[in-house]
Structure formats: structure tokens, C-alpha cells
Design an enzyme around this catalytic site. Structure first.
Site, PDB file in Angstrom:
ATOM      1  N   ARG A 115     -16.377  22.536   1.635  1.00 47.48           N
ATOM      2  CA  ARG A 115     -16.323  22.818   3.072  1.00 47.48           C
ATOM      3  C   ARG A 115     -16.821  21.633   3.901  1.00 47.48           C
ATOM      4  NH1 ARG A 115     -13.652  25.505   0.717  1.00 47.48           N
ATOM      5  NH2 ARG A 115     -13.613  27.779   0.534  1.00 47.48           N
ATOM      6  N   SER A 126     -14.694  33.593   7.783  1.00 50.70           N
ATOM      7  CA  SER A 126     -15.973  33.481   7.077  1.00 50.70           C
ATOM      8  C   SER A 126     -17.019  32.855   7.991  1.00 50.70           C
ATOM      9  CB  SER A 126     -15.813  32.637   5.810  1.00 50.70           C
ATOM     10  OG  SER A 126     -14.977  33.286   4.875  1.00 50.70           O
ATOM     11  N   GLU A 144     -20.574  28.372   9.002  1.00 47.71           N
ATOM     12  CA  GLU A 144     -19.243  27.805   8.781  1.00 47.71           C
ATOM     13  C   GLU A 144     -18.452  27.829  10.093  1.00 47.71           C
ATOM     14  OE1 GLU A 144     -15.344  28.861   6.054  1.00 47.71           O
ATOM     15  OE2 GLU A 144     -17.325  28.945   5.111  1.00 47.71           O
TER      16      GLU A 144
END
Length: 310
Positions: free
Chosen positions: A178, A227, A297
Site C-alpha cells: 500500500r 478499506s 488508508e
């Protein structure tokens, strides 16, 4: 150009062939449907138009990019400066030699996976399960179902804050979980991906499986940002959130999803502050129980209103 008069725009911003809107509402452009306005919302006509605009704009003017708004909270006080939003003109996919797909910066991952399937190209199926346009997916090295951007990207075309157009090979991005080293000021206008020859029926079957799994496990038909937190190394964020007793937790009209605990929801009338405060409460409870700090995130941008806790 819309909303602002030409004279007002020309005194603040350089002209473009695309569109400029002053005091533009951003809530309708995000999946949470919350947040304030952009001081300026700019939709360039093409890459050259964007480059020319950035070369001429005052270097002190803040500039940010907004994709399809699927992984972002726009704060209630709005955003100062310029928000760049690539219009549908930047959404396209074409096949090139060597089983490659080139796409525009506002193309949805869903669209890329569909074109790949139609062209009998595999390894791009995972994109079917990721909400977002390609610029944001590259920036965060989006991934799911065993795949991620780093495994298929060849190169990316981007425009820097000074207007320079650059082409970066995948190696320069130094992808990790990520994470990428895509510069904060970079706006992705094109990307080139590598596919592999595959069986069309098997590719479509895998995509259908991804769709079904996502529908079954995630609140995909709700106002959500996807998310919320990254998975800490060795853990799953949703399990930590669940075990910390946060499933179904509410602040105002914001709720931790009862279907998937790593999703925050706007039940209808939540503010951006409600959603961000709820996320911070989740982080605090997980930290207190496990000693683990969850990392956001979802991006949070803009100004808080006076009195907002978040």
C-alpha cells in the site's frame, strides 16, 4: 468555464481549454458524500492543457488531485486552492503490442479488467474488485485477491506541479505494501500495464468470483470509502477492530460496518467530522487493547470546521 466569471478566474488562475469552477461542491464527487467545497475545481482538457495550466499558475497556490472519491474524506471546511479532477476524456483503454494495455489517468480499475477479459489477457482480474481510478491505485499500490499494481505496471506518465511531463518506469516507484514513491505533486495521466495471454472464460469466471466475494463480504452498496486502515504487519485490521469491540460503533450518523469492520459508513446524514472522529475512536480502542497503531488508508484532506474534534 462555469460558476465564476471569466474576469474573476483570469485574475486568480490561468485560462485552460477545459473547465474551471469556483467554490465547487466536492461532497457529490466522493463516495462518502460529505465535505465542503473546493476553492477551485479544475478539469483539464488533456495532458498538455494540464501541463500548461500548472506551468502558469502561481507556485504558491495549493494544488491537489481528486480521483473518483472512493478512498477519501473531504473535511467539512472544504479545500483551499485548486483541486484537479481528470474528466471522462481521460478514461480510455487500448491494447498495444506485447499483450500490454495503456489507459488514461481517470480510468476505473473495473474498466481495465473488463477490457483485459475481452482481450483474453490475464493477471488483471484483481482490479475488478478495487473501487478507484488508476491514479489513486498506483499511488497506494492497490491490491486484492492476490494481485497488486506493482506486479503489472510497466510505466506511468505523470505531470508534476511545475508542469513537467515525465515518464517513470515501475522500478522508480519503489512499491511496497500500500505504498509507492510517486511524488505527492504528481498527477497520473497515463499508465501502461502488462498482461499475459489467458483463457477468456477462465478470466471472466475469476472476475465473477471476485464480484461475488466482494458483494458477500463488503458493504459495497453503502456510502463508504473502502478499506479504512492498512493491515499492520502480521495482522488483519478488521480482526483487530472487531476484537476491540468496534463493530457497529457509531458517532452521529457514521458507523463501523457490521458487515466488514474495516469499513466506515455514512448512514445518511453523517458529517466528515463524524466519520473521521469515528475512525480515530477505532484507532484509540485498538491501540488500548493491542498496543497497535492502525494507519489510515483513507486520505483525509481539507479544513476542519471550528469546534470539530477531528
Amino acid at each position: 468555464m462555469t460558476t465564476a466569471t471569466s474576469s474573476n478566474i483570469s485574475s486568480k488562475l490561468p485560462s485552460i481549454r477545459g473547465e474551471i469552477e469556483a467554490n465547487a461542491p466536492l461532497a457529490p464527487l466522493t463516495w462518502f458524500r460529505v465535505g465542503g467545497n473546493a476553492e477551485w475545481l479544475v478539469s483539464p482538457y488533456d495532458t498538455e492543457d494540464l501541463s500548461d495550466f500548472l506551468k502558469k499558475i502561481d507556485p504558491s497556490m495549493p494544488v491537489r488531485v481528486l480521483g473518483i472519491g472512493s478512498n477519501v474524506i473531504i473535511r467539512d471546511g472544504g479545500v483551499s486552492g485548486v483541486i484537479i479532477r481528470l474528466p471522462r476524456r481521460f478514461s480510455w483503454v487500448k491494447r498495444e503490442e506485447g499483450n500490454r494495455l495503456r489507459c488514461g489517468g481517470s480510468t476505473l480499475g473495473m474498466m481495465i479488467s473488463k477490457v483485459a477479459a475481452a482481450e483474453s489477457l490475464t493477471n488483471l482480474e484483481f482490479m475488478r474488485g478495487i473501487p478507484g481510478s488508476i491514479g489513486g491505485m498506483i499511488r497506494m499500490n492497490a491490491g486484492a485477491y492476490g494481485g497488486d499494481i506493482s506486479k503489472i505496471l510497466i510505466q506511468v506518465t505523470l505531470v508534476r506541479r511545475n508542469g513537467d511531463i515525465e515518464i517513470w518506469p515501475v522500478e522508480k516507484l519503489n512499491f511496497a505494501y500500500r505504498y509507492s514513491e510517486l511524488p505527492e505533486d504528481a498527477i497520473v495521466t497515463e499508465a501502461l500495464f502488462q498482461g499475459q495471454p489467458g483463457d477468456k472464460d477462465k478470466i471472466e469466471a475469476q472476475m465473477n468470483k471476485i464480484i461475488a466475494e466482494r458483494e458477500a463480504s463488503q458493504p459495497v452498496r453503502s456510502r463508504t470509502g473502502g478499506s479504512t486502515f492498512k493491515n499492520p504487519e502480521g495482522y488483519k485490521a478488521w480482526e483487530l477492530i472487531d476484537e476491540a469491540g468496534c463493530r457497529g460503533l457509531k458517532i452521529g450518523d457514521a458507523e463501523v460496518s457490521t458487515k466488514h469492520a474495516n469499513f466506515l459508513l455514512n448512514l445518511g446524514d453523517a458529517t466528515a467530522a463524524d466519520i473521521e472522529n469515528l475512525g480515530e475512536e477505532v484507532r484509540a480502542r485498538v491501540k488500548a487493547k493491542f498496543g497497535i497503531t492502525l494507519e489510515w488508508e483513507i486520505k483525509r484532506i481539507g479544513h476542519k470546521l471550528d469546534g470539530d474534534k477531528a
